[in-house]
Design a protein around this motif. Structure first.
Motif, PDB file in Angstrom:
ATOM      1  N   HIS A   1       0.858  -1.199   0.000  1.00  0.00           N
ATOM      2  CA  HIS A   1       0.000   0.000   0.000  1.00  0.00           C
ATOM      3  C   HIS A   1       0.895   1.251   0.000  1.00  0.00           C
ATOM      4  CE1 HIS A   1      -3.908   1.962   1.847  1.00  0.00           C
ATOM      5  NE2 HIS A   1      -3.390   2.711   0.890  1.00  0.00           N
ATOM      6  N   ASN A   2       1.982   1.191   0.742  1.00  0.00           N
ATOM      7  CA  ASN A   2       2.900   2.338   0.756  1.00  0.00           C
ATOM      8  C   ASN A   2       3.600   2.529  -0.587  1.00  0.00           C
ATOM      9  OD1 ASN A   2       2.528   3.518   3.248  1.00  0.00           O
ATOM     10  ND2 ASN A   2       4.006   2.188   4.298  1.00  0.00           N
ATOM     11  N   VAL A   3       3.839   1.438  -1.306  1.00  0.00           N
ATOM     12  CA  VAL A   3       4.431   1.582  -2.646  1.00  0.00           C
ATOM     13  C   VAL A   3       3.461   2.377  -3.530  1.00  0.00           C
ATOM     14  CG1 VAL A   3       5.253   0.362  -4.700  1.00  0.00           C
ATOM     15  CG2 VAL A   3       5.781  -0.549  -2.428  1.00  0.00           C
ATOM     16  N   VAL A   4       2.163   2.026  -3.427  1.00  0.00           N
ATOM     17  CA  VAL A   4       1.151   2.775  -4.193  1.00  0.00           C
ATOM     18  C   VAL A   4       1.103   4.227  -3.694  1.00  0.00           C
ATOM     19  CG1 VAL A   4      -1.299   2.941  -4.805  1.00  0.00           C
ATOM     20  CG2 VAL A   4      -0.213   0.687  -4.676  1.00  0.00           C
ATOM     21  N   ASN A   5       1.080   4.392  -2.370  1.00  0.00           N
ATOM     22  CA  ASN A   5       1.055   5.753  -1.804  1.00  0.00           C
ATOM     23  C   ASN A   5       2.199   6.602  -2.360  1.00  0.00           C
ATOM     24  OD1 ASN A   5      -1.134   5.196  -0.171  1.00  0.00           O
ATOM     25  ND2 ASN A   5       0.061   4.802   1.680  1.00  0.00           N
ATOM     26  N   ARG A   6       3.393   6.014  -2.345  1.00  0.00           N
ATOM     27  CA  ARG A   6       4.571   6.771  -2.791  1.00  0.00           C
ATOM     28  C   ARG A   6       4.407   7.184  -4.250  1.00  0.00           C
ATOM     29  NH1 ARG A   6       8.213   3.198  -1.493  1.00  0.00           N
ATOM     30  NH2 ARG A   6       8.387   3.830   0.685  1.00  0.00           N
ATOM     31  N   SER A   7       3.927   6.261  -5.058  1.00  0.00           N
ATOM     32  CA  SER A   7       3.801   6.577  -6.491  1.00  0.00           C
ATOM     33  C   SER A   7       2.762   7.672  -6.736  1.00  0.00           C
ATOM     34  CB  SER A   7       3.454   5.320  -7.289  1.00  0.00           C
ATOM     35  OG  SER A   7       2.097   5.003  -7.079  1.00  0.00           O
ATOM     36  N   LEU A   8       1.819   7.819  -5.783  1.00  0.00           N
ATOM     37  CA  LEU A   8       0.779   8.855  -5.940  1.00  0.00           C
ATOM     38  C   LEU A   8       1.118  10.124  -5.157  1.00  0.00           C
ATOM     39  CD1 LEU A   8      -2.431   6.612  -5.582  1.00  0.00           C
ATOM     40  CD2 LEU A   8      -1.385   7.464  -7.683  1.00  0.00           C
ATOM     41  N   GLY A   9       2.295  10.142  -4.540  1.00  0.00           N
ATOM     42  CA  GLY A   9       2.695  11.318  -3.756  1.00  0.00           C
ATOM     43  C   GLY A   9       1.949  11.438  -2.439  1.00  0.00           C
ATOM     44  N   LYS A  10       1.411  10.325  -1.941  1.00  0.00           N
ATOM     45  CA  LYS A  10       0.679  10.349  -0.659  1.00  0.00           C
ATOM     46  C   LYS A  10       1.637  10.035   0.487  1.00  0.00           C
ATOM     47  CE  LYS A  10      -3.681   8.689  -2.631  1.00  0.00           C
ATOM     48  NZ  LYS A  10      -4.609   9.779  -2.390  1.00  0.00           N
ATOM     49  N   PRO A  11       1.252  10.392   1.726  1.00  0.00           N
ATOM     50  CA  PRO A  11       2.133  10.103   2.867  1.00  0.00           C
ATOM     51  C   PRO A  11       2.343   8.603   3.060  1.00  0.00           C
ATOM     52  CG  PRO A  11       0.274  11.509   3.522  1.00  0.00           C
ATOM     53  CD  PRO A  11       0.022  11.081   2.106  1.00  0.00           C
ATOM     54  N   ILE A  12       3.516   8.259   3.584  1.00  0.00           N
ATOM     55  CA  ILE A  12       3.832   6.863   3.881  1.00  0.00           C
ATOM     56  C   ILE A  12       3.254   6.530   5.253  1.00  0.00           C
ATOM     57  CG2 ILE A  12       5.741   5.241   4.301  1.00  0.00           C
ATOM     58  CD1 ILE A  12       5.312   6.214   1.344  1.00  0.00           C
ATOM     59  N   PHE A  13       2.556   5.414   5.331  1.00  0.00           N
ATOM     60  CA  PHE A  13       1.920   5.000   6.586  1.00  0.00           C
ATOM     61  C   PHE A  13       2.943   4.220   7.429  1.00  0.00           C
ATOM     62  CE2 PHE A  13      -0.560   2.289   9.357  1.00  0.00           C
ATOM     63  CZ  PHE A  13      -1.638   3.081   9.709  1.00  0.00           C
ATOM     64  N   PRO A  14       3.039   4.520   8.737  1.00  0.00           N
ATOM     65  CA  PRO A  14       3.983   3.778   9.584  1.00  0.00           C
ATOM     66  C   PRO A  14       3.466   2.357   9.857  1.00  0.00           C
ATOM     67  CG  PRO A  14       2.782   5.426  10.880  1.00  0.00           C
ATOM     68  CD  PRO A  14       2.282   5.545   9.473  1.00  0.00           C
ATOM     69  N   CYS A  15       4.127   1.365   9.280  1.00  0.00           N
ATOM     70  CA  CYS A  15       3.578  -0.006   9.321  1.00  0.00           C
ATOM     71  C   CYS A  15       3.563  -0.607  10.730  1.00  0.00           C
ATOM     72  CB  CYS A  15       4.328  -0.908   8.343  1.00  0.00           C
ATOM     73  SG  CYS A  15       3.913  -0.512   6.624  1.00  0.00           S
ATOM     74  N   GLU A  16       4.331  -0.048  11.650  1.00  0.00           N
ATOM     75  CA  GLU A  16       4.250  -0.575  13.021  1.00  0.00           C
ATOM     76  C   GLU A  16       2.895  -0.224  13.654  1.00  0.00           C
ATOM     77  OE1 GLU A  16       6.347   1.696  11.978  1.00  0.00           O
ATOM     78  OE2 GLU A  16       6.339   3.447  13.311  1.00  0.00           O
ATOM     79  N   ARG A  17       2.151   0.671  13.002  1.00  0.00           N
ATOM     80  CA  ARG A  17       0.847   1.067  13.544  1.00  0.00           C
ATOM     81  C   ARG A  17      -0.324   0.412  12.801  1.00  0.00           C
ATOM     82  NH1 ARG A  17      -0.477   6.679  14.634  1.00  0.00           N
ATOM     83  NH2 ARG A  17      -1.799   5.560  16.096  1.00  0.00           N
ATOM     84  N   VAL A  18      -0.001  -0.554  11.962  1.00  0.00           N
ATOM     85  CA  VAL A  18      -1.071  -1.093  11.112  1.00  0.00           C
ATOM     86  C   VAL A  18      -2.130  -1.842  11.927  1.00  0.00           C
ATOM     87  CG1 VAL A  18      -0.093  -3.347  10.401  1.00  0.00           C
ATOM     88  CG2 VAL A  18      -1.448  -2.020   8.798  1.00  0.00           C
ATOM     89  N   ASP A  19      -1.717  -2.540  12.984  1.00  0.00           N
ATOM     90  CA  ASP A  19      -2.707  -3.270  13.797  1.00  0.00           C
ATOM     91  C   ASP A  19      -3.594  -2.303  14.586  1.00  0.00           C
ATOM     92  OD1 ASP A  19      -1.947  -5.738  12.898  1.00  0.00           O
ATOM     93  OD2 ASP A  19      -0.728  -6.248  14.637  1.00  0.00           O
ATOM     94  N   ALA A  20      -3.057  -1.138  14.905  1.00  0.00           N
ATOM     95  CA  ALA A  20      -3.875  -0.146  15.620  1.00  0.00           C
ATOM     96  C   ALA A  20      -4.883   0.482  14.657  1.00  0.00           C
ATOM     97  CB  ALA A  20      -2.979   0.924  16.223  1.00  0.00           C
ATOM     98  N   ARG A  21      -4.456   0.712  13.413  1.00  0.00           N
ATOM     99  CA  ARG A  21      -5.363   1.332  12.428  1.00  0.00           C
ATOM    100  C   ARG A  21      -6.439   0.346  11.954  1.00  0.00           C
ATOM    101  NH1 ARG A  21      -8.727   2.613   9.521  1.00  0.00           N
ATOM    102  NH2 ARG A  21      -8.751   4.080   7.768  1.00  0.00           N
ATOM    103  N   TRP A  22      -6.022  -0.899  11.758  1.00  0.00           N
ATOM    104  CA  TRP A  22      -6.957  -1.894  11.222  1.00  0.00           C
ATOM    105  C   TRP A  22      -7.090  -3.031  12.223  1.00  0.00           C
ATOM    106  CZ3 TRP A  22      -9.376  -0.084   7.046  1.00  0.00           C
ATOM    107  CH2 TRP A  22      -8.719   0.856   6.244  1.00  0.00           C
ATOM    108  N   GLY A  23      -7.784  -2.755  13.336  1.00  0.00           N
ATOM    109  CA  GLY A  23      -7.927  -3.769  14.381  1.00  0.00           C
ATOM    110  C   GLY A  23      -8.827  -4.905  13.945  1.00  0.00           C
TER     111      GLY A  23
END
Ligand code: FAD
Length: 201
Positions: free
Chosen positions: A152-174
């Motif tokens: 998802h971050n690879v897609v984000n980067r290609s679209l100029g979107k912020p990179i999501f901190p993957c250590e927080r993925v379980d908190a974001r998507w419980g």
């Protein structure tokens, strides 16, 4: 000619709806959808709906043509992307710590099918390249959710979107809040299938 009283009501509804969207976006710390203008409602009410009271659904007070024809709110590439990422990250949140061989195969196949059938050619082509460079990691819940966050971050980067901190993925998507493991990812097995409670049948 004097204004139809419904027109005034719809104008007020549009203003309130636009204002709620703006406040919600601020509250959630997320930008407004790129295709939406601050203060502009999620959908617009056609002038024919405003003028014609028979077009109003009395239960929801929304014009019928929005609910039935769906023409006023086409699904954009962004809407589709958000919905798809929600599905995928939710699946990853539910993906077991110790998946079966079949579950690992299924999730890899799902990604492969998605990269071929995603209804946005530019996105599908790009995702195929991403999958080639980043083979699906499906060995465990952590493997899969971290891999998904990365792609998802690879897609984000290609679209100029912020990179999501993957250590927080379980908190974001419980994990989903389901009783009696109803939201578990069961998948299928090659020789037998499982019923709702995970029993062989
Ligand atoms: P999205 O990127 O849709 O993310 C939704 C939410 O997920 C965010 O609000 C955030 O809370 C969370 N999030 C963001 N990053 C991560 C992460 N790394 N891990 C976990 N959670 C995260 N659009 C194009 O224009 N071109 C493309 O080539 C393209 N390819 C795509 C390929 C796929 C497989 C998918 C599913 C979508 C693709 N899209 C593409 C759509 C694009 O990724 C976005 O979904 C869309 O632009 C809407 O972006 P958004 O900013 O609302 O948040």
């Amino acid at each position: 000619m004097s204004e139809n009283p419904l027109q005034a009501i719809f104008r007020a509804f549009e203003q309130v709806s636009g204002s709620i969207q703006t406040h919600l976006s601020n509250f959630m710390g997320q930008p407004l959808h790129p295709d939406r203008i601050p203060g502009k409602p999620l959908f617009s009410v056609s002038s024919s709906s405003r003028a014609n009271p028979s077009n109003i659904d009395s239960t929801s007070a929304q014009p019928k043509d929005i609910l039935i024809k769906g023409k006023s709110a086409p699904v954009t590439k962004e809407d589709l992307g958000r919905a798809t990422w929600t599905f995928l990250h939710t699946l990853a949140a539910q993906y077991p710590d110790n998946p079966t061989r079949q579950q690992k195969r299924d999730v890899k196949e799902l990604m492969s099918i998605l990269s071929r059938m995603y209804p946005c050619k530019e996105c599908a082509d790009h995702f195929q390249e991403i999958l080639r460079a980043n083979p699906v990691q499906a060995g465990s819940h952590t493997d899969f959710s971290q891999w998904l966050c990365h792609v998802h971050n690879v897609v984000n980067r290609s679209l100029g979107k912020p990179i999501f901190p993957c250590e927080r993925v379980d908190a974001r998507w419980g994990k989903l809040d389901c009783e009696q493991r109803e939201c578990d990812v069961l998948g299928t097995t090659t020789t037998t299938s499982l019923n709702f409670l995970g029993q062989r049948r």
